[in-house]
Design a protein around this motif. Structure first.
Motif, short mmCIF file in Angstrom:
data_model
loop_
_atom_site.label_atom_id
_atom_site.label_comp_id
_atom_site.label_asym_id
_atom_site.label_seq_id
_atom_site.Cartn_x
_atom_site.Cartn_y
_atom_site.Cartn_z
N ILE A 82 0.85 -1.19 0.00
CA ILE A 82 0.00 0.00 0.00
C ILE A 82 0.88 1.24 0.00
CG2 ILE A 82 -1.84 1.22 1.19
CD1 ILE A 82 -2.54 -1.38 2.61
N THR A 83 0.73 2.06 -1.03
CA THR A 83 1.46 3.32 -1.10
C THR A 83 0.46 4.47 -0.98
OG1 THR A 83 3.13 2.34 -2.57
CG2 THR A 83 3.05 4.74 -2.45
N VAL A 84 0.63 5.29 0.06
CA VAL A 84 -0.27 6.41 0.30
C VAL A 84 0.51 7.71 0.12
CG1 VAL A 84 -1.83 7.52 1.93
CG2 VAL A 84 -1.56 5.03 1.97
N SER A 85 0.01 8.60 -0.71
CA SER A 85 0.71 9.86 -0.96
C SER A 85 -0.29 11.01 -1.01
CB SER A 85 1.49 9.78 -2.28
OG SER A 85 0.63 9.48 -3.37
N ALA A 86 0.17 12.17 -0.64
CA ALA A 86 -0.64 13.39 -0.67
C ALA A 86 0.28 14.58 -0.80
CB ALA A 86 -1.50 13.50 0.59
N GLU A 87 -0.18 15.61 -1.46
CA GLU A 87 0.64 16.79 -1.67
C GLU A 87 1.05 17.41 -0.34
OE1 GLU A 87 0.50 21.06 -4.12
OE2 GLU A 87 -1.16 19.65 -4.22
N GLY A 88 2.35 17.66 -0.19
CA GLY A 88 2.86 18.26 1.03
C GLY A 88 3.27 17.27 2.09
N PHE A 89 3.16 15.95 1.78
CA PHE A 89 3.51 14.93 2.75
C PHE A 89 4.47 13.91 2.14
CE2 PHE A 89 -0.58 16.54 4.11
CZ PHE A 89 -0.46 16.61 5.50
N VAL A 90 5.22 13.24 3.01
CA VAL A 90 6.11 12.17 2.57
C VAL A 90 5.28 10.91 2.36
CG1 VAL A 90 8.08 10.72 3.18
CG2 VAL A 90 8.06 13.13 3.85
N PRO A 91 5.37 10.24 1.21
CA PRO A 91 4.59 9.02 0.97
C PRO A 91 4.89 7.94 2.00
CG PRO A 91 5.55 9.84 -1.07
CD PRO A 91 6.17 10.63 0.04
N ASP A 92 3.89 7.13 2.27
CA ASP A 92 4.04 6.02 3.22
C ASP A 92 3.82 4.71 2.48
OD1 ASP A 92 3.96 5.10 6.28
OD2 ASP A 92 2.40 4.01 5.21
N VAL A 93 4.70 3.74 2.74
CA VAL A 93 4.58 2.43 2.09
C VAL A 93 4.50 1.35 3.16
CG1 VAL A 93 5.64 0.78 0.51
CG2 VAL A 93 5.92 3.22 0.11
N SER A 94 3.51 0.48 3.04
CA SER A 94 3.37 -0.64 3.98
C SER A 94 2.85 -1.84 3.22
CB SER A 94 2.40 -0.27 5.11
OG SER A 94 1.11 0.03 4.59
N THR A 95 2.86 -3.00 3.85
CA THR A 95 2.37 -4.22 3.22
C THR A 95 1.41 -4.93 4.17
OG1 THR A 95 4.45 -4.50 2.00
CG2 THR A 95 3.03 -6.43 2.20
N VAL A 96 0.28 -5.36 3.63
CA VAL A 96 -0.70 -6.10 4.43
C VAL A 96 -1.11 -7.38 3.70
CG1 VAL A 96 -1.62 -4.03 5.51
CG2 VAL A 96 -2.70 -4.92 3.45
N PHE A 97 -1.48 -8.39 4.46
CA PHE A 97 -1.99 -9.62 3.86
C PHE A 97 -3.51 -9.52 3.80
CE2 PHE A 97 -3.71 -13.93 4.09
CZ PHE A 97 -3.08 -14.50 2.99
N VAL A 98 -4.06 -9.67 2.61
CA VAL A 98 -5.51 -9.59 2.41
C VAL A 98 -6.09 -11.00 2.37
CG1 VAL A 98 -7.34 -8.91 0.83
CG2 VAL A 98 -5.39 -7.40 1.20
N SER A 99 -7.09 -11.22 3.18
CA SER A 99 -7.81 -12.49 3.20
C SER A 99 -9.18 -12.32 2.57
CB SER A 99 -7.97 -12.98 4.65
OG SER A 99 -8.82 -14.11 4.71
N GLN A 100 -9.64 -13.35 1.86
CA GLN A 100 -10.99 -13.34 1.29
C GLN A 100 -11.98 -14.03 2.23
OE1 GLN A 100 -11.42 -13.95 -3.07
NE2 GLN A 100 -9.32 -14.67 -2.96
N ILE A 101 -11.45 -14.65 3.27
CA ILE A 101 -12.30 -15.42 4.18
C ILE A 101 -12.60 -14.63 5.44
CG2 ILE A 101 -12.50 -17.55 5.50
CD1 ILE A 101 -10.53 -18.81 3.53
#
Length: 325
Positions: A85-104
């Motif tokens: 997951i990469t989250v970015s917005a003007e005026g901020f430092v982007p944040d990168v993280s990783t999550v495990f997505v379950s369908q169950i």
């Protein structure tokens, strides 16, 4: 009759091995749902932040959305797996993280707090605006326009010399251009610089060593490739994605016995990740070990019962059942 059945399953195996990456390219689809909230360090919501989800590993899938006025976002239709997951917005430092997505199971909400850039002379990113170059470079790389992507990345690196991790992307461009020795040179520099990075060094080193191994495999130097792949996994032994990626490299080069080792290691590190079980099923099918293939595909379906790959797994199981009858 037995001969006919053998050739039938053999054809299926070849189709799935040859088409595996094409199927994976359509992957990432499923019934998983992920939601989150983005705020600044004071807890104030950030509207219109860009949220990009990338399915990790050699399988590719991407989803994108933006936050609402309350800083909230949600994406549905995700397949099981590790999503960056990469989250970015003007005026901020982007944040990168990783999550495990379950369908169950229900996935926990992703809480992201973006920081303002620190205006220091020794900052890793000297020019915040240059971050936009990376998005453009990634887009061009995915479009296989490696020369243009490389030009942008090298300009970015020149402006941000402390962002040594970018050398991995630069190396990828040279590798895909066919300049293997140059790619090895760039990856090696990234690995060396990672040794002094206490925060991200382990991950960068593992990725760099795996990339060097891939280069030697493309040069048909299996001995050196195996050495670098082992170093890669040893550098970050708890990262199932590194092990899986090494398995994928071997798989795509039809080195199936070697691929088994690393896909199996990925299942050992993270037993509830479906992707390596699917690939182990394909390999077992190719080896005509139908009982083992059946076991792997059944395990895959317990973890990922819906989606395109689940349909493929069910079809394979039905075919195996018919042939064995």
């Amino acid at each position: 009759m037995k001969s006919h059945r053998f050739f039938q399953i053999l054809i299926i195996a070849l189709v799935f091995l040859i088409g595996a990456q094409q199927v994976a390219a359509q992957g990432g689809k499923g019934k998983g749902r992920l939601q989150g909230i983005v705020s600044d360090e004071e807890g104030k919501p950030i509207a219109s932040a860009r949220v990009v989800l990338d399915l990790r590993g050699r399988d590719t899938a991407e989803r994108e959305t933006t936050t609402n006025a309350k800083g909230e976002w949600a994406i549905i239709g995700l397949g099981s797996g590790n999503w960056q997951i990469t989250v970015s917005a003007e005026g901020f430092v982007p944040d990168v993280s990783t999550v495990f997505v379950s369908q169950i199971e229900r996935n926990p909400k992703v809480v992201t707090k973006l920081k303002r850039p620190e205006l220091r002379k020794d900052a890793v990113i000297a020019d915040e605006a240059s971050l936009a170059y990376l998005d453009e470079a990634r887009k061009l790389f995915n479009e296989k326009d490696y020369d243009k992507s490389l030009a942008i990345l090298e300009q970015f690196y020149a402006q941000n010399p402390k962002a040594y991790q970018v050398q991995l992307l630069i190396g990828d461009c040279y590798r895909e251009k066919g300049e293997i020795d140059k790619a090895i040179e760039i990856y090696t520099k990234a690995v060396e610089e990672s040794r002094s990075d206490e925060k991200l060094g382990k991950q960068v080193m593992a990725k760099g060593l795996a990339a060097i191994g891939d280069c030697f495999l493309r040069k048909n130097d299996l001995e050196k490739a195996q050495d670098y792949f082992k170093q890669s996994v040893d550098a970050d032994p708890e990262d199932e994605v590194i092990a899986y990626n090494v398995g994928e490299i071997y798989f795509s080069n039809q080195k199936l016995d070697e691929a088994i080792v690393y896909f199996t290691k990925a299942t050992t590190i993270k037993p509830d990740w479906s992707a390596p079980y699917y690939k182990l099923g394909l390999i077992s099918l190719n080896k005509a070990d139908y009982e083992k293939a059946k076991s792997y595909f059944q395990k895959f379906l317990t973890l990922e019962p819906e989606g395109e790959l689940a349909v493929q797994a069910k079809n394979i199981l039905e075919t195996i059942a018919r042939i064995k009858d």
